[in-house]
Design a protein around this motif. Structure first.
Motif, short mmCIF file in Angstrom:
data_model
loop_
_atom_site.label_atom_id
_atom_site.label_comp_id
_atom_site.label_asym_id
_atom_site.label_seq_id
_atom_site.Cartn_x
_atom_site.Cartn_y
_atom_site.Cartn_z
N LEU A 12 -2.77 -5.98 9.93
CA LEU A 12 -1.99 -5.40 8.84
C LEU A 12 -2.34 -3.94 8.63
N SER A 13 -3.62 -3.59 8.71
CA SER A 13 -4.03 -2.20 8.52
C SER A 13 -3.51 -1.31 9.63
N VAL A 14 -3.50 -1.84 10.86
CA VAL A 14 -2.97 -1.06 11.99
C VAL A 14 -1.48 -0.82 11.81
N PHE A 15 -0.76 -1.89 11.39
CA PHE A 15 0.69 -1.75 11.19
C PHE A 15 0.99 -0.73 10.09
N GLU A 21 2.63 7.07 9.51
CA GLU A 21 2.05 8.17 10.28
C GLU A 21 2.28 9.50 9.57
N THR A 22 1.23 10.27 9.43
CA THR A 22 1.34 11.62 8.88
C THR A 22 1.33 12.60 10.04
N ILE A 23 2.40 13.36 10.18
CA ILE A 23 2.50 14.27 11.33
C ILE A 23 1.92 15.63 10.98
N ASN A 24 1.47 16.34 12.01
CA ASN A 24 0.87 17.66 11.82
C ASN A 24 1.39 18.60 12.91
N ILE A 45 10.56 15.36 10.98
CA ILE A 45 9.89 16.20 9.98
C ILE A 45 10.42 15.87 8.59
N LYS A 46 11.73 15.69 8.50
CA LYS A 46 12.37 15.49 7.20
C LYS A 46 11.96 14.17 6.56
N PHE A 47 11.76 13.13 7.37
CA PHE A 47 11.57 11.80 6.82
C PHE A 47 10.13 11.27 6.95
N SER A 48 9.21 12.10 7.41
CA SER A 48 7.82 11.66 7.59
C SER A 48 6.87 12.38 6.65
N PRO A 49 5.80 11.69 6.22
CA PRO A 49 4.73 12.42 5.53
C PRO A 49 4.16 13.46 6.50
#
Length: 354
Positions: A12-15, A21-24, A45-49
């Motif tokens: 569950l933690s992996v999922f 996912e936080t992108i950089n 970019i628009k829809f991701s943390p």
């Protein structure tokens, strides 16, 4: 066979980590290197943390990694607040090969603390910073004017929630209401109408062409609005409105009423226009006339919207896709001709959608 509890928790933690996912910067560089399409990267970019490094060094590294300007722009919009800009940042960005457009937009989106003394100007000249950028540094608001769309804002806006349909009692007088959602509870804010009869013919270029062709090229009929931006400001990628009418039967559209909501009973009688700012304010085209013909209606700038009938006096207005940042107006003509008074409900839409 049942899995042990600790394995279930681990899975569950992996999922969860994968789903959130936080992108950089490196995520973006990797996607560019892998030749992921620009549109797909922009949507990611628009829809991701995101946690982007939009410092001077971060932007230079992105440029050296051949990240397109449009992607860098989207990353800046998703990062708020941006670091304060100083003279050395502009010099480093220029010497680092960052395009003038990206530097201008970085000035637009950032707070600045520029020094423009004689000595500082000489330093910028020595570093071969273009005069156009120096002019923007002198008047940072100039960056907004040079931007393709000054209504673009930094940061990611939460999607508009799908609230339950409100009852008629949630609204006051008949009118047009925007569904505010920032506090996770719907609040209905009324747009104040603007009445104008500022219809006018096209500009000097059209007049010259019309004269040269003896009226065949024609001139456009335009509606002008004061100020480059509406007073009612909305921050939303996909706004929701409600039309509230007072009557249950449709009246003749040519019948002028004190309130247009007493004269019509359907959103079909309105057109949403993308209004173009100019150096005199804002305007949109409502007709065209030549020496052989005359037409009224909207040839450009219309924005399609959907509506759902809640009751005879209440309609929900929504959109199938995100709406670009810009100036808009719901338009209704009270009379039978476009030369009569025009009733507008204008608003300034600010978001991160181009």
């Amino acid at each position: 066979m049942k899995l042990p509890v600790f394995l279930l928790l681990f899975a569950l933690s992996v999922f969860t980590a994968t789903a959130q996912e936080t992108i950089n910067n490196q995520s973006v560089i990797s996607m560019v290197t892998a030749k992921i399409s620009r549109d797909l990267i922009l949507d990611k970019i628009k829809f991701s943390p995101a946690r982007f490094d939009m410092t001077t060094k971060g932007i230079i590294d992105l440029t050296k990694s051949r990240v397109p300007d449009a992607v860098v722009d989207a990353m800046m919009l998703a990062s708020s607040p941006l670091p304060i800009l100083r003279n050395q940042d502009i010099i480093d960005l220029h010497l680092g090969g960052v395009s003038r457009e990206v530097i201008t937009k970085k000035i637009q989106y950032s707070e600045s603390d520029f020094s423009l003394t004689t000595e500082a100007l000489i330093g910028l000249k020595t570093a071969k910073v273009p005069d156009q950028l120096v002019k923007v540094m002198m008047v940072p608001k100039r960056a907004t004017l040079q931007s393709n769309n000054p209504n673009l804002i930094a940061g990611v806006l939460a999607p508009h929630p799908d609230f339950p349909v409100p009852v008629r009692g949630k609204f006051g007088d008949p009118g047009l209401y925007y569904e505010e959602y920032k506090n996770n509870l719907p609040k209905y804010e009324e747009l104040e109408p603007t009445t104008t009869n500022q219809t006018k013919s096209g500009g000097l270029g059209e007049a010259v062409a019309n004269s040269a062709t003896k009226g065949l090229s024609g001139t456009s009929q335009r509606v002008g609005l004061a100020n480059p931006s509406a007073n009612f400001i909305i921050e939303d990628n996909r706004p929701v409105f409600y039309f509230v009418f007072s009557g249950t039967t449709r009246k003749n559209m040519n019948e002028v009423a004190e309130s247009i909501f007493d004269g019509v009973a359907s959103p079909n009688d309105f057109t949403l226009m993308r209004v173009k700012p100019n150096n005199r304010g804002r305007e949109f085209v409502i007709g065209r006339e030549t020496s052989v013909s005359s037409s009224s209606g909207f040839s450009e700038g219309t924005v399609p919207f959907r509506f759902k009938k809640i009751s005879n006096t209440l309609y929900k207005i929504y959109f199938d896709q995100e709406i670009a940042a810009g100036e808009y107006a719901f338009f209704y003509n009270k009379g039978s001709e476009f030369t009569s008074s025009l009733k507008l409900y204008d608003f300034s839409l600010r978001n991160n959608v181009k």
